[in-house]
Motif scaffolding. Sequence first.
Motif, PDB file in Angstrom:
ATOM      1  N   THR A 170      14.417   1.842  -6.963  1.00  0.00           N
ATOM      2  CA  THR A 170      14.779   3.417  -7.103  1.00  0.00           C
ATOM      3  C   THR A 170      15.341   3.525  -8.400  1.00  0.00           C
ATOM      4  OG1 THR A 170      17.172   2.783  -6.228  1.00  0.00           O
ATOM      5  CG2 THR A 170      15.186   3.615  -4.530  1.00  0.00           C
ATOM      6  N   ASP A 171      15.809   2.565  -9.166  1.00  0.00           N
ATOM      7  CA  ASP A 171      16.629   2.899 -10.410  1.00  0.00           C
ATOM      8  C   ASP A 171      15.791   2.369 -11.628  1.00  0.00           C
ATOM      9  OD1 ASP A 171      16.671   0.404 -10.145  1.00  0.00           O
ATOM     10  OD2 ASP A 171      18.687   0.057 -10.809  1.00  0.00           O
ATOM     11  N   PRO A 193       0.748  -1.354   0.054  1.00  0.00           N
ATOM     12  CA  PRO A 193      -0.072  -0.076   0.004  1.00  0.00           C
ATOM     13  C   PRO A 193       0.688   1.290   0.176  1.00  0.00           C
ATOM     14  CG  PRO A 193      -1.012  -1.773   1.444  1.00  0.00           C
ATOM     15  CD  PRO A 193       0.327  -2.344   0.977  1.00  0.00           C
ATOM     16  N   GLU A 194       1.966   1.312   0.877  1.00  0.00           N
ATOM     17  CA  GLU A 194       2.585   2.363   1.027  1.00  0.00           C
ATOM     18  C   GLU A 194       3.645   2.857  -0.274  1.00  0.00           C
ATOM     19  OE1 GLU A 194       5.113  -0.644   3.232  1.00  0.00           O
ATOM     20  OE2 GLU A 194       2.765  -0.242   2.508  1.00  0.00           O
ATOM     21  N   ASN A 195       3.770   1.998  -1.358  1.00  0.00           N
ATOM     22  CA  ASN A 195       4.687   1.963  -2.567  1.00  0.00           C
ATOM     23  C   ASN A 195       4.198   2.796  -3.677  1.00  0.00           C
ATOM     24  OD1 ASN A 195       6.371   0.241  -0.503  1.00  0.00           O
ATOM     25  ND2 ASN A 195       6.440  -1.245  -2.039  1.00  0.00           N
ATOM     26  N   ASP A 227       9.211  -4.388  -7.538  1.00  0.00           N
ATOM     27  CA  ASP A 227      10.491  -3.953  -7.860  1.00  0.00           C
ATOM     28  C   ASP A 227      11.404  -4.548  -8.782  1.00  0.00           C
ATOM     29  OD1 ASP A 227      10.617  -6.239  -6.406  1.00  0.00           O
ATOM     30  OD2 ASP A 227      12.387  -5.913  -4.976  1.00  0.00           O
ATOM     31  N   ILE A 228      10.554  -5.005  -9.666  1.00  0.00           N
ATOM     32  CA  ILE A 228      11.047  -5.688 -10.889  1.00  0.00           C
ATOM     33  C   ILE A 228      11.017  -4.722 -12.105  1.00  0.00           C
ATOM     34  CG2 ILE A 228       9.990  -7.159 -12.660  1.00  0.00           C
ATOM     35  CD1 ILE A 228      11.537  -8.731 -10.791  1.00  0.00           C
ATOM     36  N   PHE A 229      12.175  -4.971 -12.909  1.00  0.00           N
ATOM     37  CA  PHE A 229      11.987  -4.121 -14.083  1.00  0.00           C
ATOM     38  C   PHE A 229      11.664  -5.352 -15.399  1.00  0.00           C
ATOM     39  CE2 PHE A 229      14.316  -2.940 -18.041  1.00  0.00           C
ATOM     40  CZ  PHE A 229      13.792  -1.882 -18.308  1.00  0.00           C
ATOM     41  N   GLN A 243       4.460   4.671  -9.237  1.00  0.00           N
ATOM     42  CA  GLN A 243       4.461   5.859 -10.256  1.00  0.00           C
ATOM     43  C   GLN A 243       5.774   5.651 -11.142  1.00  0.00           C
ATOM     44  OE1 GLN A 243       2.210   8.175 -10.423  1.00  0.00           O
ATOM     45  NE2 GLN A 243       3.186   8.611 -12.331  1.00  0.00           N
ATOM     46  N   ALA A 244       6.664   5.170 -10.864  1.00  0.00           N
ATOM     47  CA  ALA A 244       8.036   4.736 -11.721  1.00  0.00           C
ATOM     48  C   ALA A 244       7.621   3.834 -12.922  1.00  0.00           C
ATOM     49  CB  ALA A 244       9.069   4.577 -10.794  1.00  0.00           C
ATOM     50  N   ILE A 245       6.741   2.789 -12.500  1.00  0.00           N
ATOM     51  CA  ILE A 245       6.288   1.691 -13.195  1.00  0.00           C
ATOM     52  C   ILE A 245       5.518   2.211 -14.421  1.00  0.00           C
ATOM     53  CG2 ILE A 245       5.009  -0.463 -13.804  1.00  0.00           C
ATOM     54  CD1 ILE A 245       6.134  -1.231 -10.838  1.00  0.00           C
TER      55      ILE A 245
END
Length: 393
Positions: free
Chosen positions: A342-343, A110-112, A208-210, A117-119
């Motif tokens: 983060t990247d 929930p807090e991520n 946290d997957i690309f 947004q990055a995805i």
Amino acid sequence: MMFMNFRRIRKCHFVQLLTTCLLLCVVMVSWEELDHHVVSHVRSYTYRYLVNSYDFLNSSFAISSNRKDVSKGVDGGLVNYPYLINHPDKCGDGKSLDDVFLLLFVKSSPENFEQRQAIRDTWGNESFVWSELGVSMRMVFVLGVHPDAGRRSGVQKALLQEDQVYGDLIQQNFLDTFHNLTAKLILQFHWGHNYCPQARFLMSADDDIFIHLPNLVKYLQELLSRQSGAKNLWVGHVHRGAPPIRRKASKYHVPNDLYPWPSYPDYTAGAGYVVSGDVAAKIYHATLMLNSSMYIDDVFMGICAKAMGVSPQEHVYFAGEGKAPYHPCIYDHMITSHGHATDVRSLWQAAADPTVNHHSRGFLGNLYCTAVRVMLLCLPYYQNTYSCMAAFT
């Protein structure tokens, strides 16, 4: 002279005794680790490849129709958690269903918000996939409620505001914790069955997957062109003959009374895998027949698949637990890479650059990239991502 030899012998024995004691101390201290990494794996592989009997899955994990506790969810019985946020028309309005090539579920906490947004801004952008790759993708984030009761109300308010803007959250009323990951897996396959059954492929991924969408789409399109509808597909980073972890201090500890056998069925790393539409339907039906007491979602997926006669397929460019090394010769083939909280934006900009595959064009380019991949992948510290075999693919 005899006295000196006697003293020398006693001294030698003392050194031997001291050395033996030190070795025994080391073994005693590290025995649990040795047992985990050596003994349990040997036992597991022996069971998996010599015995290989998983007939117990259907009987041991089946939900009995006579059990009164099923509706309450006791002992792993199926629970229909209510939706707090839902978008049943994401794949069509009910009267007509959209042609969906890929239904992508991203498991998020929930807090991520920043990770989501990055995805949205990079590989998860549905408009990019349609305009640049020519296929229809639907992406939703699946989540439960914040486990901290004190923060839950504020986080939930933020989630409702976020969903009002983007319309891509699917949330059910269960605590979003590690031990409820199986509930999140069930949510994905039930939502897909109920609201997007026409999707040709379903993918599950962590936030946290690309994912290199151009490479993934190209791979899936090739499967469709070579096979009759790409049936019976379950592809990812496969764990074969993995043993249950019995160490209580481990996050992945599974007690004997929950799973007494020495080996899990084969399964793919939950960080990112793809199934075809027919396999998604089979997993959905398996979740109706099997209880969900196994809280490690990767393993529960393996149990469901084994019960339905589905086997995982290895793809060397689906990552396991580690990050892929950053290099254009890797980007040209990569499907997923793990550990990108983060990247994501910088990696997307580098990996999706149209000039990336220029490095591997022609005989010399292929030779150069093969040499680079050997240096990057055939080393011990990259063992958790792509295997050395990927260097030659």
